[in-house]
Design an enzyme around this catalytic site. Structure first.
Site, PDB file in Angstrom:
ATOM      1  N   SER A  47      34.083  36.103  43.559  1.00  0.00           N
ATOM      2  CA  SER A  47      33.646  36.066  42.157  1.00  0.00           C
ATOM      3  C   SER A  47      32.176  36.467  42.032  1.00  0.00           C
ATOM      4  O   SER A  47      31.402  36.322  42.982  1.00  0.00           O
ATOM      5  CB  SER A  47      33.803  34.658  41.593  1.00  0.00           C
ATOM      6  OG  SER A  47      35.112  34.192  41.756  1.00  0.00           O
TER       7      SER A  47
HETATM    8  N1  SAH Z   1      36.225  31.703  44.762  1.00  0.00           N
HETATM    9  C1  SAH Z   1      36.506  32.792  45.699  1.00  0.00           C
HETATM   10  C2  SAH Z   1      37.229  33.919  45.024  1.00  0.00           C
HETATM   11  C3  SAH Z   1      38.628  33.569  44.710  1.00  0.00           C
HETATM   12  S1  SAH Z   1      39.678  34.929  44.316  1.00  0.00           S
HETATM   13  C4  SAH Z   1      35.248  33.259  46.381  1.00  0.00           C
HETATM   14  O1  SAH Z   1      34.167  32.709  46.132  1.00  0.00           O
HETATM   15  O2  SAH Z   1      35.333  34.160  47.197  1.00  0.00           O
HETATM   16  C5  SAH Z   1      41.152  33.969  44.116  1.00  0.00           C
HETATM   17  C6  SAH Z   1      41.840  33.582  45.400  1.00  0.00           C
HETATM   18  O3  SAH Z   1      42.946  32.764  45.057  1.00  0.00           O
HETATM   19  C7  SAH Z   1      42.411  34.761  46.172  1.00  0.00           C
HETATM   20  O4  SAH Z   1      41.883  34.770  47.469  1.00  0.00           O
HETATM   21  C8  SAH Z   1      43.923  34.488  46.195  1.00  0.00           C
HETATM   22  O5  SAH Z   1      44.553  34.874  47.389  1.00  0.00           O
HETATM   23  C9  SAH Z   1      43.965  32.983  46.002  1.00  0.00           C
HETATM   24  N2  SAH Z   1      45.206  32.434  45.477  1.00  0.00           N
HETATM   25  C10 SAH Z   1      46.055  32.972  44.556  1.00  0.00           C
HETATM   26  N3  SAH Z   1      47.087  32.138  44.322  1.00  0.00           N
HETATM   27  C11 SAH Z   1      46.909  31.040  45.099  1.00  0.00           C
HETATM   28  C12 SAH Z   1      47.658  29.828  45.308  1.00  0.00           C
HETATM   29  N4  SAH Z   1      48.787  29.573  44.647  1.00  0.00           N
HETATM   30  N5  SAH Z   1      47.176  28.920  46.186  1.00  0.00           N
HETATM   31  C13 SAH Z   1      46.026  29.158  46.874  1.00  0.00           C
HETATM   32  N6  SAH Z   1      45.275  30.292  46.719  1.00  0.00           N
HETATM   33  C14 SAH Z   1      45.714  31.218  45.850  1.00  0.00           C
END
Ligand code: SAH
Length: 211
Positions: A47
């Site tokens: 993000s």
């Molecule tokens: N906050 C993170 C960015 C997150 S992007 C950072 O600082 O880098 C969102 C993430 O959520 C992705 O890596 C994706 O694979 C994950 N994601 C999507 N659905 C999910 C689920 N049901 N459970 C766990 N992770 C999930």
């Protein structure tokens, strides 16, 4: 810009202490401090810093909190939370814990090593599973953060929220511009939902996600 977003000293300190370049692929190193999302592999992104700090302020994190994060991604956001609930400057017996859940095993492993390298493996647990369906925990969390857009607030996550607890979660269809960033609170046995702003996140997958 940051002055308007960062409101508290603890979030300011976390923004300063956690090195974003340790959480992004080497080829983007020169962009580590640009206020923009960056690719981290597997079609996912880290993000933008402003979104990380808006969410950290909304969460109202306190020293000693137990925090669950769904969507570890790179582990950067996780580290900023750890730096607030379990700051390096405090003695470990005062520390809280962050449990972070990532559905993608490649990203989960990468984030585990990023967090270990950055010195957080004593405060952060990385779990590779579908976090939309909750986390196997015998206690409830003070705070829950979801960093992918859900169709609605997943009931298993609501069940994990303590009385007095807060959750920050983007809700809405990822195919359209603008999901709602919600602040959800459990107070006097009731659930309160407040829309804070519009945001753009990758979709939440899994049982209570988009499939
Ligand atoms: N906050 C993170 C960015 C997150 S992007 C950072 O600082 O880098 C969102 C993430 O959520 C992705 O890596 C994706 O694979 C994950 N994601 C999507 N659905 C999910 C689920 N049901 N459970 C766990 N992770 C999930």
């Amino acid at each position: 810009m940051r002055l308007g977003i960062i409101k508290t000293e603890k979030v300011r300190r976390a923004a300063e202490v956690v090195k974003r370049e340790m959480f992004i692929p080497g080829k983007y190193e020169g962009m580590a401090y640009a206020d923009t999302p960056l690719p981290i592999g597997e079609g996912q992104t880290i993000s933008a810093p402003h979104m990380v700090f808006i969410m950290d302020e909304l969460l109202d994190l306190k020293l000693g909190h137990l925090v669950i994060e769904i969507g570890t991604g790179s582990g950067y956001h996780t580290a900023t939370i750890a730096e607030i609930v379990a700051p390096s400057s405090e003695l470990p017996h005062k520390w809280g814990t962050v449990i972070t859940v990532e559905i993608n095993s490649v990203l989960s492993t990468q984030a585990y090593f990023n967090l270990r390298e950055a010195g957080y493996s004593d405060r952060v647990h990385v779990i590779n599973m579908d976090g939309s369906d909750g986390v196997p925990l015998r206690t409830k969390a003070d705070r829950i953060l979801v960093t992918a857009a859900a169709p609605d607030v997943p009931p298993p996550l609501l069940n994990l929220l303590k009385e007095g607890g807060k959750m920050v979660i983007p809700v809405g269809n990822p195919g359209f511009f603008g999901q709602d960033l919600l602040l959800v609170e459990r107070s006097s046995g009731k659930i309160f939902r407040k829309k804070v702003t519009e945001v753009v996140f990758v979709p939440l997958r899994g049982r209570y996600g988009w499939n």
